[in-house]
Design a protein around this motif. Structure first.
Motif, PDB file in Angstrom:
ATOM      1  N   ILE A 145       0.896  -1.075   0.045  1.00 13.99           N
ATOM      2  CA  ILE A 145       0.142  -0.053   0.061  1.00 13.99           C
ATOM      3  C   ILE A 145       0.968   1.281   0.098  1.00 13.99           C
ATOM      4  O   ILE A 145       1.678   1.485   0.781  1.00 13.99           O
ATOM      5  CB  ILE A 145      -0.656   0.013   1.271  1.00 13.99           C
ATOM      6  CG1 ILE A 145      -1.593  -1.250   1.432  1.00 13.99           C
ATOM      7  CG2 ILE A 145      -1.813   1.085   1.210  1.00 13.99           C
ATOM      8  CD1 ILE A 145      -2.364  -1.619   2.944  1.00 13.99           C
ATOM      9  N   LYS A 198      -0.544   3.510  -8.537  1.00 11.99           N
ATOM     10  CA  LYS A 198      -0.606   2.152  -8.539  1.00 11.99           C
ATOM     11  C   LYS A 198      -0.165   1.596  -9.523  1.00 11.99           C
ATOM     12  O   LYS A 198       0.472   0.507  -9.452  1.00 11.99           O
ATOM     13  CB  LYS A 198      -2.284   2.157  -8.290  1.00 11.99           C
ATOM     14  CG  LYS A 198      -2.798   0.657  -8.125  1.00 11.99           C
ATOM     15  CD  LYS A 198      -4.164   0.546  -7.966  1.00 11.99           C
ATOM     16  CE  LYS A 198      -4.642  -1.015  -7.695  1.00 11.99           C
ATOM     17  NZ  LYS A 198      -4.444  -1.808  -8.841  1.00 11.99           N
ATOM     18  N   LYS A 248      -2.555  -1.299  -3.604  1.00  8.07           N
ATOM     19  CA  LYS A 248      -3.497  -0.212  -3.463  1.00  8.07           C
ATOM     20  C   LYS A 248      -2.750   1.092  -3.105  1.00  8.07           C
ATOM     21  O   LYS A 248      -1.600   1.287  -2.672  1.00  8.07           O
ATOM     22  CB  LYS A 248      -4.295  -0.408  -1.905  1.00  8.07           C
ATOM     23  CG  LYS A 248      -5.143  -1.640  -2.007  1.00  8.07           C
ATOM     24  CD  LYS A 248      -5.738  -2.052  -0.677  1.00  8.07           C
ATOM     25  CE  LYS A 248      -6.302  -3.209  -0.740  1.00  8.07           C
ATOM     26  NZ  LYS A 248      -6.697  -4.014   0.734  1.00  8.07           N
TER      27      LYS A 248
END
Ligand code: GLY
Ligand code: MN
Ligand code: MN
Length: 510
Positions: free
Chosen positions: A101, A125, A132
């Motif tokens: 992430i 991304k 994410k």
């Protein structure tokens, strides 16, 4: 008819290289490797396989109190895991799932006026190949939502000593961090150890940084003329690596030392800014390496500025080249770096004895650590995202304390996929030579009338970047090394970095 400008420029390009595509999956591989190491470690200590690795990326810095932003370069651990070139990011990896992430800064509308388009999260991304992307002000919520337990989520934060600088890496900080459990001990040694062993993709970037820097060093040799200033050599190098390699950063500040300056080990700093006019008869010592997508090179070439070695220059240069080659041809997994350092010292001392500068038994000289008088620095260091890449000393490793050996940046045994510099040198540094020539333990080794001839000579260093293979090592640096090769290139002879000349496998040939 005049040729189109584009065609003319291409035809006369002094480079055979162009910047390669950046392989973003390199960072995906780095993340998988870390999670594998971390899970193994947690299993071993019977801890649950959960929590988040959380790193804070670097912040842009302004020059003192001004609004002048210095050119940003990402923090290396963050670059290793995420490859993000922008400042003010955070990155997390979910230990349970391996999901990655990124947290991007929420930029103000003003950004679009002064600094360009505000990229959507989907851009990051896709570009950075992560699972994410959210905004940095969402860290607390996102990591709580994602956690697979009712307890406070655990964060593995980066905190540990850099054994070269003696500075500590700074653990991530953000508003709301008190809502998490924190582990400050586990991540740093594991992530550092990941960085020691290079993947094929990492090696390909270090190779490109070496190729473009090797080509630039050759270009510098060709352009060197008596009467130039040292910074003109620096400028030639920087131009070549940026123009043809797209290298906006160097791995370190260029050292362009000539004459006596070449014995100043860290020459080129603000107080000694590569600004001497060099003279006929000087040696040049040029330590310059470009960086490409965070991965660096570290190369030193030494040569006479007039293109022709004198017999004294040959003596010192070949002593160092013999040391370089003796080390390269002995390198393979299992070999101790401390032993390699001593091998370089012995080779240099033997050459100086043969050249009439020293007398006596080389073993006795080694007992008195005479090697450190001529080579006070360590033989080499790991190279990667940082010039002095971390991981040189494992936790609890004892650092040697003797002169010369205490400057080593690693005392480890070599292992496959390490990249390490081999950089023996021989310098005539009054601050070391004078006391050694006066000392009751070491004065007997010197032949003062011969040594005194080298007052003001400066020094020679030869530095290449080696990758350790299963049976030996491969030299990634492709510059002329033999005195005859250097003289030929400086006289305008050809040189191709496409034909590596120095490659040693099996501890055999150089
Ligand atoms: N150029 C820095 C070093 O050789 O370590
Ligand atoms: Mn160097
Ligand atoms: Mn180096």
């Amino acid at each position: 008819m005049a040729k189109p400008r584009e065609a003319t420029a291409m035809a006369s390009s002094p480079s055979s290289l162009s910047p390669p595509e950046i392989p973003m999956e390199l960072h995906e591989i780095n993340r998988s490797k870390l999670i594998k190491y971390l899970r193994e470690h947690l299993c071993h200590s019977s801890r649950p396989l959960q929590g988040f690795v959380l790193l804070q990326g670097g912040e842009e810095q302004n020059r003192y109190c001004t609004d002048h932003a210095e050119l940003f370069r990402q923090e290396s651990y963050f670059a290793y895991l995420f490859g993000v070139r922008e400042p003010s990011f955070y990155g997390a990896i979910d230990v349970a799932t391996g999901e990655s992430i990124l947290f991007a800064p929420r930029l103000s509308a003003e950004y679009a006026v002064w600094l360009g388009e505000i990229k959507p999260l989907s851009y990051f991304k896709e570009r950075y190949m992560v699972s994410k992307v959210f905004y940095t002000d969402e860290i607390v919520k996102v990591l709580h939502d994602q956690y697979h337990s009712s307890e406070k989520p655990l964060l593995f934060l980066l905190h540990g000593l850099n054994t070269d600088s003696n500075n500590f890496s700074k653990p991530a900080e953000f508003e709301g961090i008190e809502k998490f459990e924190m582990d400050l001990n586990t991540l740093h040694p594991l992530l550092t150890e990941c960085r020691v062993f290079k993947s094929d993709l990492e090696l390909s970037l270090i190779q490109f940084a070496n190729d473009i820097s090797s080509e630039a060093h050759v270009q510098v040799m060709r352009k060197t003329r008596v009467g130039m200033k040292e910074y003109q050599l620096e400028s030639t190098f920087l131009h070549h690596t940026y123009m043809y390699g797209g290298c906006r950063h160097c791995s370190y500040t260029c050292i362009c030392a000539t004459g006596e300056n070449s014995s100043v080990l860290h020459y080129g700093h603000a107080a000694a800014p590569n600004d001497r006019i060099f003279q006929d008869g000087d040696m040049a010592l040029l330590d310059m390496g470009a960086e490409y997508h965070f991965y660096g090179s570290d190369i030193t070439c030494s040569f006479p500025v007039n293109g022709k070695f004198t017999s004294d220059q040959c003596l010192v240069y070949n002593a160092v080249l013999d040391a370089h080659n003796a080390v390269v041809s002995s390198m393979k997994p299992g070999v101790s770096w401390v032993d390699m350092h001593k091998k370089a010292e012995i080779t240099i001392l033997e050459a100086l004895k043969k050249g009439g500068l020293l007398v006596g038994d080389v073993d006795d000289m080694m007992v008195e650590r005479l090697g450190a008088v001529f080579m006070p620095h360590g033989l080499g260091h790991f190279l990667g995202l940082d010039t002095h890449d971390p991981g040189g000393f494992l936790k609890g490793a004892k650092r040697p304390g003797e002169p010369g050996l205490k400057a080593l940046r690693t005392s480890r045994e070599l292992q496959e996929r390490m990249v390490i510099t081999v950089e023996p040198g021989c310098y005539f540094i009054d601050a070391l030579l004078v006391p050694a020539m006066e000392s009751s333990n070491t004065s007997k080794f010197f032949v003062p009338e011969e040594i005194n001839r080298f007052k003001g000579f400066g020094g020679v260093r030869i530095e290449s970047d080696l990758r350790v293979t299963a049976n030996g090592c491969v030299n990634m640096t492709k510059v002329p090394r033999e005195t005859s090769e250097i003289e030929a290139v400086m006289a305008g002879g050809p040189w191709s970095i496409k034909n590596p000349i120095i490659c040693s496998e099996n501890g055999g040939k150089r």
